[in-house]
Design an enzyme around this catalytic site. Structure first.
Site, short mmCIF file in Angstrom:
data_model
loop_
_atom_site.label_atom_id
_atom_site.label_comp_id
_atom_site.label_asym_id
_atom_site.label_seq_id
_atom_site.Cartn_x
_atom_site.Cartn_y
_atom_site.Cartn_z
N GLU A 89 58.11 -60.34 -4.22
CA GLU A 89 56.77 -59.91 -3.74
C GLU A 89 56.62 -60.20 -2.25
OE1 GLU A 89 53.49 -60.83 -6.36
OE2 GLU A 89 52.07 -60.70 -4.70
N LYS A 284 47.94 -66.73 -11.55
CA LYS A 284 49.11 -65.87 -11.24
C LYS A 284 49.52 -66.10 -9.79
CE LYS A 284 51.37 -62.00 -9.94
NZ LYS A 284 51.77 -61.64 -8.57
N ASP A 300 64.13 -72.72 -15.27
CA ASP A 300 63.73 -71.66 -16.17
C ASP A 300 62.25 -71.32 -15.93
OD1 ASP A 300 62.84 -70.22 -18.37
OD2 ASP A 300 63.95 -71.40 -19.84
N HIS A 397 48.57 -58.54 2.84
CA HIS A 397 49.46 -57.96 1.84
C HIS A 397 50.09 -56.68 2.36
CE1 HIS A 397 50.62 -58.14 -2.34
NE2 HIS A 397 50.56 -56.83 -2.36
C1 MEV Z 1 48.92 -61.47 -6.01
O1 MEV Z 1 50.27 -61.54 -6.37
C2 MEV Z 1 48.24 -62.80 -6.23
C3 MEV Z 1 46.73 -62.82 -5.98
O2 MEV Z 1 46.10 -61.82 -6.77
C4 MEV Z 1 46.26 -64.19 -6.38
C5 MEV Z 1 44.75 -64.35 -6.36
O3 MEV Z 1 44.02 -63.36 -6.56
O4 MEV Z 1 44.32 -65.51 -6.22
C6 MEV Z 1 46.42 -62.52 -4.55
#
Ligand code: MEV
Length: 444
Positions: A89, A284, A300, A397
């Protein structure tokens, strides 16, 4: 329709790598020549090295690259680390590096190991008197330990071993269902093989001793072992990492005051605490940092993911793994996360890049690696939430994703340079990049 016509193959695993590729390319791809060429292009020229990778799994046909990047400037417990990350990513390493730099001048990250207990269970069915089973278990326990002595000997020398074996009656949830719930200390190893080997011996001993137990009826003697396996739920193998500073020292460059920024951060974390839809995404983002280091260090990441999300719902509702507060003008941001990882055994001794990753991290103990990994998760979360409550996530991003889009469009190095420069001042979206690229290409 084409695919429905393909006949199943017998003995695929016994074919040579070349034959496997030919078969797969011929039956499942449109241009088998091209597929063949591409798959071979990813082979390592060093035959020994390639063989090592081939043998990690069955039916290897090529290598699948992931970028291996470095996030420098992590001050953790007053030691400076450069953290290796394996991840696809685009914005993750950049975000981690930014957060590391931010906290470098604000005291860095501090960590505490809360526990290192691993868990494994023998699941079995017993039909009969529960009290008799409890009595039997008391006499069984020393035999269980004696029978694994050859397995535990080395681990005990290193300071680890079996910490407890408990009989658990689960019949209220499932008829006849009991467990041996066992806890382990596995020192610098993740310990999966050690734990599973012990559990299988426990299961065998349990079964055979029950058969010879005079107080049991025939039915009671007939214990059925269902399975013996470690648990990836490790609520007592937990590390805490935190950052803190005076609110006035937060000073983000963006157009908000330090206090406003601190409050926005706390509010965003509190939303993740109460709202599972947000918590899952919030976590996430944490796992973006965690998994990348876990993978680079040969651990792992599926086990880590499973354990982390179980921990996030341990109180009955899925919630944030990080916390934030403002107290007495101090901003505090922290994470508590279970991390059952190792720095010996498994891929750690085998994968050359994992060895380099561990070397870059100064050959940490498992506890030190837990600390580093938790910090990477906290840093990632700090960077994501900081962007979310200030500029929005897309700015950073898309800046990182820009090169991916330009590569997809087939931009030359010169075109990339021009467009990266252009998007320093302009908002990048997929369509904006395509439009700017076409304009540049066609001299518009
Ligand atoms: C993207 O990989 C992760 C985010 O969505 C985490 C978040 O929203 O805190 C940017």
């Amino acid at each position: 329709m084409k695919y429905l016509m393909i006949a199943p193959i017998e003995g695929f695993s016994k074919l040579s790598k070349e034959a496997k590729i030919s078969w797969i390319a011929k039956h499942y791809t449109h241009n088998s020549e091209q597929t063949l060429k591409l798959l071979q292009q990813y082979w390592n020229k060093d035959e020994q090295l390639q063989k090592l990778h081939d043998e990690f799994i069955e039916n290897t046909i090529t290598n699948f690259y992931l970028p291996f990047g470095i996030a420098p400037n992590f001050l953790i417990n007053d030691r400076l680390y450069a953290i290796p990350m394996a991840i696809e990513e685009s914005s993750v390493v950049a975000a981690a590096s930014k957060a590391a730099k931010f906290w470098l001048t604000r005291g860095g990250f501090k960590t505490t190991i809360i526990g290192t207990e691993k868990v494994g269970q023998v699941h079995f069915m017993y039909t009969g008197d529960a009290d008799k089973l409890s009595q039997f278990f008391l006499a069984l326990k020393p035999k269980l330990l004696a029978n694994v002595a050859s397995i535990t000997k080395n681990m005990e020398k290193r300071g680890g071993g079996i910490s407890a074996i408990e009989l658990r009656n689960k019949t209220a949830e499932l008829d006849h269902y009991y467990q041996l719930h066992c806890t382990f200390e596995t020192m610098n190893a993740m310990g999966a093989n050690f734990i599973n080997s012990c559990l299988e011996v426990f299961a065998k001993t349990l079964k055979s001793e029950a058969q010879n137990h005079p107080a049991f009826s025939d039915q009671e003697k007939d214990i059925e072992i269902v399975m013996s396996i470690l648990s990836n739920n490790v609520p007592n193998c937990v590390v805490r990492a935190e950052v803190s500073c005076a609110v006035s020292d937060l000073k983000p460059q963006d157009a908000v005051s330090s206090l406003e920024f601190a409050q926005k951060m706390v509010r965003a974390v509190n939303i993740a605490k109460v709202e599972p839809f947000r918590a899952v995404t919030h976590n996430k983002g944490i796992m973006n940092g965690i998994d990348a280091v876990v993978l680079a260090t040969g651990n792992d990441f599926r086990a880590i993911e499973a354990g982390a999300h179980a921990y996030a719902s341990k109180d009955g509702k899925y919630t944030s793994l990080t916390h934030a507060s403002i107290e007495d003008d101090q901003f505090k941001f922290w994470i508590e996360i279970p991390l059952a990882i190792g720095t010996v055994g498994g891929l750690t001794n085998l994968h050359p890049l994992v060895k380099v990753a561990l070397e870059i991290l100064q050959n940490p103990t498992a506890k030190e690696l837990m600390e580093i990994v938790a910090v990477a998760g906290l840093a990632q979360n700090f960077a994501a939430v900081k962007s979310l409550v200030t500029t929005g996530i897309q700015q950073g991003h898309m800046k990182m994703h820009l090169l991916n889009i330009l590569n997809q469009l087939g931009a030359t190095e010169a075109e990339k340079l021009t467009l990266v420069h252009h998007f320093k001042k302009n908002t990048a979206s997929h369509s904006a990049v395509v439009t700017a690229f076409e304009a540049l290409r066609n001299n518009l």
